[in-house]
Every structure is written in C-alpha cells, then in structure tokens.
Design an enzyme around this catalytic site. Structure first.
Site, PDB file in Angstrom:
ATOM      1  N   GLY A 121       0.786  -1.234   0.000  1.00 25.17           N
ATOM      2  CA  GLY A 121       0.000   0.000   0.000  1.00 25.17           C
ATOM      3  C   GLY A 121       0.815   1.280   0.000  1.00 25.17           C
ATOM      4  N   ASN A 153       1.722   3.127  -2.508  1.00 21.40           N
ATOM      5  CA  ASN A 153       1.062   4.120  -3.370  1.00 21.40           C
ATOM      6  C   ASN A 153      -0.186   4.684  -2.707  1.00 21.40           C
ATOM      7  OD1 ASN A 153       2.292   4.578  -6.180  1.00 21.40           O
ATOM      8  ND2 ASN A 153       2.511   2.367  -5.897  1.00 21.40           N
ATOM      9  N   ARG A 201     -15.655 -15.303 -10.650  1.00 19.18           N
ATOM     10  CA  ARG A 201     -15.211 -13.907 -10.659  1.00 19.18           C
ATOM     11  C   ARG A 201     -16.397 -12.947 -10.528  1.00 19.18           C
ATOM     12  NH1 ARG A 201     -10.069 -12.051 -12.161  1.00 19.18           N
ATOM     13  NH2 ARG A 201      -9.423 -14.024 -13.036  1.00 19.18           N
ATOM     14  N   MET A 221      -4.145  -6.420  -7.373  1.00 15.01           N
ATOM     15  CA  MET A 221      -3.629  -7.452  -8.268  1.00 15.01           C
ATOM     16  C   MET A 221      -4.708  -8.460  -8.683  1.00 15.01           C
ATOM     17  SD  MET A 221      -0.685  -6.173  -8.572  1.00 15.01           S
ATOM     18  CE  MET A 221       0.373  -7.353  -9.397  1.00 15.01           C
ATOM     19  N   LEU A 240      -9.939  -7.421 -13.575  1.00 18.49           N
ATOM     20  CA  LEU A 240     -11.362  -7.065 -13.487  1.00 18.49           C
ATOM     21  C   LEU A 240     -12.038  -7.332 -14.834  1.00 18.49           C
ATOM     22  CD1 LEU A 240     -10.781  -3.742 -11.538  1.00 18.49           C
ATOM     23  CD2 LEU A 240     -11.727  -5.876 -10.600  1.00 18.49           C
ATOM     24  N   ASN A 250      -5.622   3.556 -12.614  1.00 16.45           N
ATOM     25  CA  ASN A 250      -4.703   2.490 -12.214  1.00 16.45           C
ATOM     26  C   ASN A 250      -3.278   2.981 -12.391  1.00 16.45           C
ATOM     27  OD1 ASN A 250      -3.775  -0.216 -11.585  1.00 16.45           O
ATOM     28  ND2 ASN A 250      -3.386  -0.504 -13.771  1.00 16.45           N
ATOM     29  N   HIS A 288       0.462   1.418 -13.239  1.00 16.81           N
ATOM     30  CA  HIS A 288       1.089   0.209 -13.769  1.00 16.81           C
ATOM     31  C   HIS A 288       2.592   0.449 -13.879  1.00 16.81           C
ATOM     32  CE1 HIS A 288       1.416  -3.546 -15.910  1.00 16.81           C
ATOM     33  NE2 HIS A 288       2.182  -2.938 -16.796  1.00 16.81           N
ATOM     34  N   GLU A 309       6.680   6.388  -8.712  1.00 19.19           N
ATOM     35  CA  GLU A 309       5.246   6.083  -8.646  1.00 19.19           C
ATOM     36  C   GLU A 309       4.590   6.979  -7.592  1.00 19.19           C
ATOM     37  OE1 GLU A 309       3.974   1.991  -8.537  1.00 19.19           O
ATOM     38  OE2 GLU A 309       5.869   1.261  -9.333  1.00 19.19           O
TER      39      GLU A 309
HETATM   40  C1  GAR Z   1       3.391  -0.928  -7.492  1.00 21.24           C
HETATM   41  O1  GAR Z   1       4.685  -1.024  -8.021  1.00 21.24           O
HETATM   42  C2  GAR Z   1       2.368  -0.853  -8.602  1.00 21.24           C
HETATM   43  O2  GAR Z   1       2.802  -0.128  -9.723  1.00 21.24           O
HETATM   44  C3  GAR Z   1       2.201  -2.310  -8.952  1.00 21.24           C
HETATM   45  O3  GAR Z   1       2.208  -2.976  -7.713  1.00 21.24           O
HETATM   46  C4  GAR Z   1       3.018  -2.241  -6.782  1.00 21.24           C
HETATM   47  C5  GAR Z   1       2.211  -2.000  -5.528  1.00 21.24           C
HETATM   48  O4  GAR Z   1       3.005  -1.459  -4.515  1.00 21.24           O
HETATM   49  N1  GAR Z   1       0.989  -2.538  -9.661  1.00 21.24           N
HETATM   50  C6  GAR Z   1       0.834  -3.509 -10.549  1.00 21.24           C
HETATM   51  O5  GAR Z   1       1.697  -4.298 -10.839  1.00 21.24           O
HETATM   52  C7  GAR Z   1      -0.524  -3.564 -11.201  1.00 21.24           C
HETATM   53  N2  GAR Z   1      -0.552  -4.490 -12.270  1.00 21.24           N
HETATM   54  P1  GAR Z   1       2.318  -0.744  -3.257  1.00 21.24           P
HETATM   55  O6  GAR Z   1       1.309  -1.755  -2.680  1.00 21.24           O
HETATM   56  O7  GAR Z   1       3.454  -0.515  -2.310  1.00 21.24           O
HETATM   57  O8  GAR Z   1       1.666   0.505  -3.711  1.00 21.24           O
END
Ligand code: GAR
Length: 198
Positions: free
Chosen positions: A13, A15, A66, A91, A94, A108, A110, A175
C-alpha cells in the site's frame, strides 16, 4: 465539495499512502475507503492508522466465480459512494462488465511505460528487452487490461547492473510522485498529462 476517493490495494500500500498523504485540506478529493482483496495486505493497517475506513473483500472464497467476487466488490464500493476509484497495486484482473460500471471514474498505476509490458513481471521484461529507460504509467481503466487512456508517465534510466528488484525499488519513489500528481489533476477536472523524469 471534495470528491470521494476509494483506493484498492492488495499488498504494502505504499502508493495508497502517497495518495492519502497528498490529499490535504486544499486538495479537491478525500480518501473515504481503502479496500483490499487480501486480508493480510500490509496497507490495511497503514490506512487504519491514518483513520481511513478499511474493507476486505477476500477473493479466495469466490474461486472460479469472478462475477460473484466482483458483485461483492461492487457492493462494498457502492456503500462508500466514491467519485473516483484508484487501483494502487490491486492485483486482480477485473472483467469488462465490472470496469464498465466505473468507467471514467477508475484509475490504475502500472509499473511500465505503457503500452509496453502490460500484465506482470514488467521489470524483468524491461531488462530482457534491453530498454535504456523504464517507468510507470497512470491511466484510466477500461475493459482492456492496462490499456485505457494514459494520464501520466514517469521515466527512469536503466543501469547496466540493474536487477528486476532494484529497478522496482528505484521506480517506486517515482510512482509515489506520479500518482498523487495525476489524481490531483483528475479530481480537479484537469485532463492535461503529467510527464516526470528522474
Ligand atoms: C506498485 O509497483 C504498482 O505499480 C504495482 O504494484 C506495486 C504495488 O506497490 N501494480 C501492478 O503491478 C498492477 N498491475 P504498493 O502496494 O506498495 O503501492
């Protein structure tokens, strides 16, 4: 009135924390819910510590169904009445039926320079492709996986001795800069793109 933001996570979490910390008094939006499909997601405790309501919709009891998982997810989101949904390390794939319900409201992040490297293992694939740069993208969510309109991107150099892990570690702080900048603009109805370079 501030826009209501729900943040969906599956893991640490970081981000989500960056988005939440940016939503100060002058921000056009406020966090109203952190939802995880993973009851063990480290981000749940961080959200609770920041005083944000949390909900878990565990996908595992819905294995093979799903639609039923998404019905529960949809109900939990409706209860929070969000104007914007931020997928932040969420992850689960959807379905088009689900994304259609929130189209125009769901973002989102990525970890690649889209449209390159949709899906998983983006850091390894950037190295395998011999990229000189890597990055991350915030985009609107549509039915196509990692395929919606791009709202912002951040770029970092790839070093000769990079591994997937240290590339991911160097990208993560970008990010954390990019997603809050994009959300602030999106919530303020500013659709100009964000471009960040390390
Ligand atoms: C982040 O690097 C994000 O970009 C990636 O998961 C990580 C989550 O980190 N997202 C994906 O791969 C989506 N397909 P966080 O839980 O520390 O934010």
């Amino acid at each position: 009135m501030k826009k209501r933001v729900a943040i969906l996570i599956s893991g640490g979490g970081s981000n989500m924390v960056a988005l939440t910390q940016d939503m100060d008094a002058g921000h056009p939006a406020e966090p109203v819910l952190v939802l995880s499909n993973n009851p063990n997601a480290g981000g749940l405790a961080k959200a609770a510590d920041m005083g944000i309501p949390t909900v878990v919709v565990d996908h595992r009891p819905f294995k093979g169904n799903r639609e039923a998982f998404e019905a529960e997810l949809h109900a939990a989101l409706l209860a929070a009445n969000p104007d914007i949904i931020c997928l932040a390390g969420f992850m689960r794939i959807l379905t088009p039926e689900f994304t259609a319900k929130w189209e125009g409201k769901m973002l989102n992040i990525h970890p690649s320079i889209l449209p390159l490297f949709t899906g998983l293992h983006t850091h390894q694939r950037a190295l395998d492709a011999g990229m000189a740069v890597h990055g991350c993208t915030v985009h609107r969510v549509t039915a196509e996986l990692d395929g919606g309109p791009i709202l912002g991107q951040a770029v970092i150099p790839v070093h000769a001795d990079d591994t997937p892990d240290n590339l991911a570690a160097r990208l993560l702080p970008m990010e954390h800069r990019l997603y809050p900048m994009v959300l602030r603009k999106f919530a303020g109805n500013d659709d100009t793109k964000v471009a960040l370079f390390s």
